[in-house]
Design an enzyme around this catalytic site. Structure first.
Site, PDB file in Angstrom:
ATOM      1  N   SER A 220      -2.209   0.164 -18.726  1.00 35.28           N
ATOM      2  CA  SER A 220      -3.335   0.215 -17.777  1.00 35.28           C
ATOM      3  C   SER A 220      -3.337   1.556 -17.040  1.00 35.28           C
ATOM      4  O   SER A 220      -4.379   2.150 -16.777  1.00 35.28           O
ATOM      5  CB  SER A 220      -3.210  -0.893 -16.729  1.00 35.28           C
ATOM      6  OG  SER A 220      -3.772  -2.093 -17.186  1.00 35.28           O
TER       7      SER A 220
ATOM      8  N   LYS B  79       7.207  -4.442 -10.228  1.00 37.05           N
ATOM      9  CA  LYS B  79       7.015  -4.073 -11.634  1.00 37.05           C
ATOM     10  C   LYS B  79       6.565  -2.612 -11.763  1.00 37.05           C
ATOM     11  O   LYS B  79       7.125  -1.848 -12.546  1.00 37.05           O
ATOM     12  CB  LYS B  79       5.926  -5.008 -12.187  1.00 37.05           C
ATOM     13  CG  LYS B  79       5.770  -5.021 -13.669  1.00 37.05           C
ATOM     14  CD  LYS B  79       4.582  -5.888 -14.087  1.00 37.05           C
ATOM     15  CE  LYS B  79       4.717  -7.339 -13.683  1.00 37.05           C
ATOM     16  NZ  LYS B  79       3.634  -8.185 -14.274  1.00 37.05           N
TER      17      LYS B  79
ATOM     18  N   HIS C 155       0.822  -1.214   0.000  1.00 39.01           N
ATOM     19  CA  HIS C 155       0.000   0.000   0.000  1.00 39.01           C
ATOM     20  C   HIS C 155       0.855   1.262   0.000  1.00 39.01           C
ATOM     21  O   HIS C 155       0.360   2.324   0.348  1.00 39.01           O
ATOM     22  CB  HIS C 155      -0.907   0.006   1.240  1.00 39.01           C
ATOM     23  CG  HIS C 155      -1.932  -1.091   1.224  1.00 39.01           C
ATOM     24  ND1 HIS C 155      -2.400  -1.684   2.359  1.00 39.01           N
ATOM     25  CD2 HIS C 155      -2.566  -1.698   0.204  1.00 39.01           C
ATOM     26  CE1 HIS C 155      -3.303  -2.621   2.042  1.00 39.01           C
ATOM     27  NE2 HIS C 155      -3.411  -2.643   0.736  1.00 39.01           N
ATOM     28  N   HIS C 156       2.139   1.140  -0.378  1.00 34.51           N
ATOM     29  CA  HIS C 156       2.982   2.336  -0.296  1.00 34.51           C
ATOM     30  C   HIS C 156       2.527   3.395  -1.298  1.00 34.51           C
ATOM     31  O   HIS C 156       2.811   4.576  -1.124  1.00 34.51           O
ATOM     32  CB  HIS C 156       4.463   1.998  -0.517  1.00 34.51           C
ATOM     33  CG  HIS C 156       4.814   1.705  -1.939  1.00 34.51           C
ATOM     34  ND1 HIS C 156       4.455   0.542  -2.557  1.00 34.51           N
ATOM     35  CD2 HIS C 156       5.472   2.440  -2.874  1.00 34.51           C
ATOM     36  CE1 HIS C 156       4.888   0.562  -3.809  1.00 34.51           C
ATOM     37  NE2 HIS C 156       5.502   1.697  -4.024  1.00 34.51           N
ATOM     38  N   ARG C 157       1.834   2.963  -2.318  1.00 37.32           N
ATOM     39  CA  ARG C 157       1.198   3.872  -3.278  1.00 37.32           C
ATOM     40  C   ARG C 157      -0.210   3.348  -3.494  1.00 37.32           C
ATOM     41  O   ARG C 157      -0.405   2.136  -3.590  1.00 37.32           O
ATOM     42  CB  ARG C 157       1.941   3.840  -4.629  1.00 37.32           C
ATOM     43  CG  ARG C 157       3.267   4.575  -4.636  1.00 37.32           C
ATOM     44  CD  ARG C 157       3.041   6.012  -5.110  1.00 37.32           C
ATOM     45  NE  ARG C 157       4.190   6.855  -4.884  1.00 37.32           N
ATOM     46  CZ  ARG C 157       5.082   7.171  -5.814  1.00 37.32           C
ATOM     47  NH1 ARG C 157       4.972   6.688  -7.029  1.00 37.32           N
ATOM     48  NH2 ARG C 157       6.078   7.979  -5.545  1.00 37.32           N
TER      49      ARG C 157
ATOM     50  N   LYS D  37      -2.950  -8.642  -6.883  1.00 38.18           N
ATOM     51  CA  LYS D  37      -3.330  -9.649  -7.869  1.00 38.18           C
ATOM     52  C   LYS D  37      -4.565 -10.365  -7.380  1.00 38.18           C
ATOM     53  O   LYS D  37      -4.797 -10.468  -6.173  1.00 38.18           O
ATOM     54  CB  LYS D  37      -2.197 -10.675  -8.029  1.00 38.18           C
ATOM     55  CG  LYS D  37      -2.254 -11.416  -9.334  1.00 38.18           C
ATOM     56  CD  LYS D  37      -1.671 -10.546 -10.427  1.00 38.18           C
ATOM     57  CE  LYS D  37      -1.457 -11.265 -11.709  1.00 38.18           C
ATOM     58  NZ  LYS D  37      -0.520 -10.507 -12.550  1.00 38.18           N
TER      59      LYS D  37
ATOM     60  N   ASP E 183       7.833   3.252 -13.109  1.00 42.62           N
ATOM     61  CA  ASP E 183       7.278   4.507 -12.596  1.00 42.62           C
ATOM     62  C   ASP E 183       5.772   4.613 -12.777  1.00 42.62           C
ATOM     63  O   ASP E 183       5.248   5.660 -13.176  1.00 42.62           O
ATOM     64  CB  ASP E 183       7.953   5.719 -13.262  1.00 42.62           C
ATOM     65  CG  ASP E 183       9.351   5.937 -12.728  1.00 42.62           C
ATOM     66  OD1 ASP E 183       9.592   5.617 -11.545  1.00 42.62           O
ATOM     67  OD2 ASP E 183      10.214   6.399 -13.506  1.00 42.62           O
TER      68      ASP E 183
ATOM     69  N   LYS F 274      -2.694  -2.313  -7.772  1.00 51.93           N
ATOM     70  CA  LYS F 274      -3.003  -2.633  -9.167  1.00 51.93           C
ATOM     71  C   LYS F 274      -2.500  -4.011  -9.527  1.00 51.93           C
ATOM     72  O   LYS F 274      -1.410  -4.413  -9.111  1.00 51.93           O
ATOM     73  CB  LYS F 274      -2.290  -1.585 -10.050  1.00 51.93           C
ATOM     74  CG  LYS F 274      -2.596  -1.676 -11.510  1.00 51.93           C
ATOM     75  CD  LYS F 274      -3.788  -0.823 -11.877  1.00 51.93           C
ATOM     76  CE  LYS F 274      -4.266  -1.066 -13.286  1.00 51.93           C
ATOM     77  NZ  LYS F 274      -5.032  -2.313 -13.438  1.00 51.93           N
TER      78      LYS F 274
HETATM   79  N1  GLU Z   1      -1.814  -8.848 -15.519  1.00 56.44           N
HETATM   80  C1  GLU Z   1      -0.862  -7.932 -16.036  1.00 56.44           C
HETATM   81  C2  GLU Z   1       0.464  -8.090 -15.319  1.00 56.44           C
HETATM   82  O1  GLU Z   1       0.771  -9.136 -14.778  1.00 56.44           O
HETATM   83  C3  GLU Z   1      -1.381  -6.503 -16.083  1.00 56.44           C
HETATM   84  C4  GLU Z   1      -1.752  -5.890 -14.783  1.00 56.44           C
HETATM   85  C5  GLU Z   1      -2.467  -4.531 -14.896  1.00 56.44           C
HETATM   86  O2  GLU Z   1      -2.600  -4.034 -15.996  1.00 56.44           O
HETATM   87  O3  GLU Z   1      -2.869  -4.037 -13.853  1.00 56.44           O
HETATM   88  O4  GLU Z   1       1.286  -7.228 -15.334  1.00 56.44           O
END
Ligand code: GLU
Length: 479
Positions: free
Chosen positions: A370, A102, A72-74, A114, A107, A78
């Protein structure tokens, strides 16, 4: 966090999430983060495991599903949602952690998350997939595990635009009138608030990354390769979304796709396969074996061991292990999938001098685009809408001025080419290419600045940890 520097790790028996922690520990000593902060960065913040009933024909089945927010640092967090029968808590935790690292590398200002549902999407009727997806979304809403500023899912293995549209629709039904609601999920169809280029973004990012990797003459020389993608012999494992677009786009750069592996087997042609044709064939015949003009290999796994310049595992984790690693002949491995090379395999491959371009960098194109989609949803305007005509008019005026000054006239085709104002797809691809190039340079520079860092994965983790460290420092939480 304990100091793991002299702990003996049994590399062959690490779980997926332990492998991610192992990579983290390997890079940690090269970062400037304190032990306390390293412990916080590595720890998994929230795990939501759910079991819910779904009507399945005449019976009711209990579905097992997860959403894990690693960091949760940002905010928001996602990461994609995976539909597969291999989904379990360890896998989702590992994938969520990879998302954190990632996002930091490229950035993208999000924490990692996930989701996963233990289901076989290909053997499940579409109406049941829809009710499972909608119920899963409702569970996330109930626990406040989804929202534009909270946690934003996206596609992953076994999911795509269709599932994202169901998630959006369910979210909007439960949260009517939320003005930024469209930003609750990315990877949506363009007609439902998606952005141009998202579907192919991971594959396109892989190719932009490889193009940059192969542009460094000294690195290529060490591998016995020339610079550039043209003429490079490529093997791709998995013709799903990521593998297909990687194969298609790398061919546009002049590389030769000599083999493609799928679940039904692998096909080979030294002169090169056309991924677009192979994909069409696969859709029709439900497999790649028998593709006209190709040779069939004994098994799908054999494709990984072919002599080639670039091997692109674009399917699932743990494909290259200590068992097949000694037989790998590729010079470069591009981890388009998440976690395709195990730590035990990596040790063998590093000794052989194979260059592994790690997942947390090379498949980050998906989450990068995304992020662009999320920005588009929050700004409520298509990229390029305001400036396209204005830019074109500016260009037209400049051409006119040059024509007047020189007395020369450009052909109408040249004028058309030169005045082209950027469309959404142009801006998305340009932002993606710039992101992949800059991120690679930061990883390469980190490796060069630390002579004891011998591989790109450790360098990528190092870059990532330092960036996350800086955001904690900015919050003033850790000394
Ligand atoms: N599932 C993709 C990944 O492993 C995309 C994740 C996303 O767009 O939030 O990077």
């Amino acid at each position: 966090m304990a100091d793991n520097s002299d702990k003996v790790v049994d590399l062959k028996n690490l779980s997926f999430s332990d492998s991610v922690s192992y990579y983290f520990d390997k890079a940690a000593p090269f970062t400037g983060a304190s032990q306390g902060l390293l412990g916080q960065i590595k720890a998994c913040n929230s795990i939501y495991k759910m079991n819910f009933p779904v009507k399945w024909g005449d019976e009711v089945r209990v579905i097992e599903a997860y959403r894990v927010q690693h960091s949760h640092h940002r905010m928001p967090t996602k990461g994609g949602i995976r539909y597969s029968t291999a989904v379990d808590q360890d896998e989702v935790m590992a994938l969520a952690a990879l998302m954190t690292y990632k996002c930091a590398i490229v950035d993208v200002p999000f924490g990692g998350a996930k989701g996963g549902i233990n289901i076989a999407p290909r053997n499940t009727p579409v109406d049941i997939l829809e009710s499972v997806t909608r119920r899963y979304t409702a569970e996330l809403v109930k626990k406040n595990f989804i929202g534009p500023g909270i946690d934003v899912p996206a596609p992953d293995y076994g999911t795509g635009e269709r599932e994202m549209a169901w998630i959006l629709d369910t979210y909007m039904t439960l949260r009517p009138g939320e003005v930024d609601g469209y930003a609750c999920v990315t990877g949506k169809p363009v007609s439902q608030g998606g952005v141009q280029g998202r579907t192919e973004a991971t594959g396109r990012g892989v190719v932009y990354a490889l193009n940059e990797v192969c542009s460094h003459a000294d690195d290529m020389k060490d591998l016995g390769l020339t610079t550039g993608l043209a003429g490079k012999r490529v093997v791709v494992q998995g013709l799903g979304n990521v593998g297909y677009h990687t194969a298609r786009i790398i061919r546009e750069y002049g590389a030769i796709v000599i083999a493609i592996a799928e679940s039904d087997g692998a096909i080979y042609n030294e002169k090169g396969l056309d991924p677009v044709e192979v994909h069409k064939y696969k859709e029709e015949k439900k497999g790649v074996v028998g593709f006209p003009g190709s040779k069939t290999l004994n098994s799908s796994a054999d494709a990984l061991e072919l002599d080639c310049d670039i091997l692109v595992p674009a399917a699932l984790e743990k494909q290259i292990t200590h068992e097949n690693a000694p037989r790998i002949k590729a010079k470069i491995i591009a981890e388009a999938a998440n976690g395709p090379v195990t730590p035990a395999a990596e040790e063998i491959l590093n000794k052989k001098g194979v260059m592994i371009i790690p997942d947390i960098y090379i498949n980050a194109g998906g989450v990068t685009v995304s992020y662009f989609e999320w920005l588009k949803n929050l700004s409520h305007v298509r990229f390029g809408r305001m400036e396209k005509r204005f830019d074109e008019q500016n260009q037209r005026n400049q051409i006119k001025m040059v024509e007047t000054l020189t007395g020369q006239t450009l052909s109408p085709e040249h004028v058309k080419q030169m005045i082209h104002g950027a469309d959404e797809i142009d801006l998305v691809n340009s932002g993606l290419e710039d992101t992949m190039i800059k991120a690679y340079q930061s990883i390469r520079n980190f490796k060069r600045a630390h002579p004891d860092v011998k591989d790109l994965r450790t360098a990528a983790f190092g870059v990532s940890i330092n960036k996350i460290r800086d955001s904690y420092y900015a919050m003033g939480i850790f000394p």
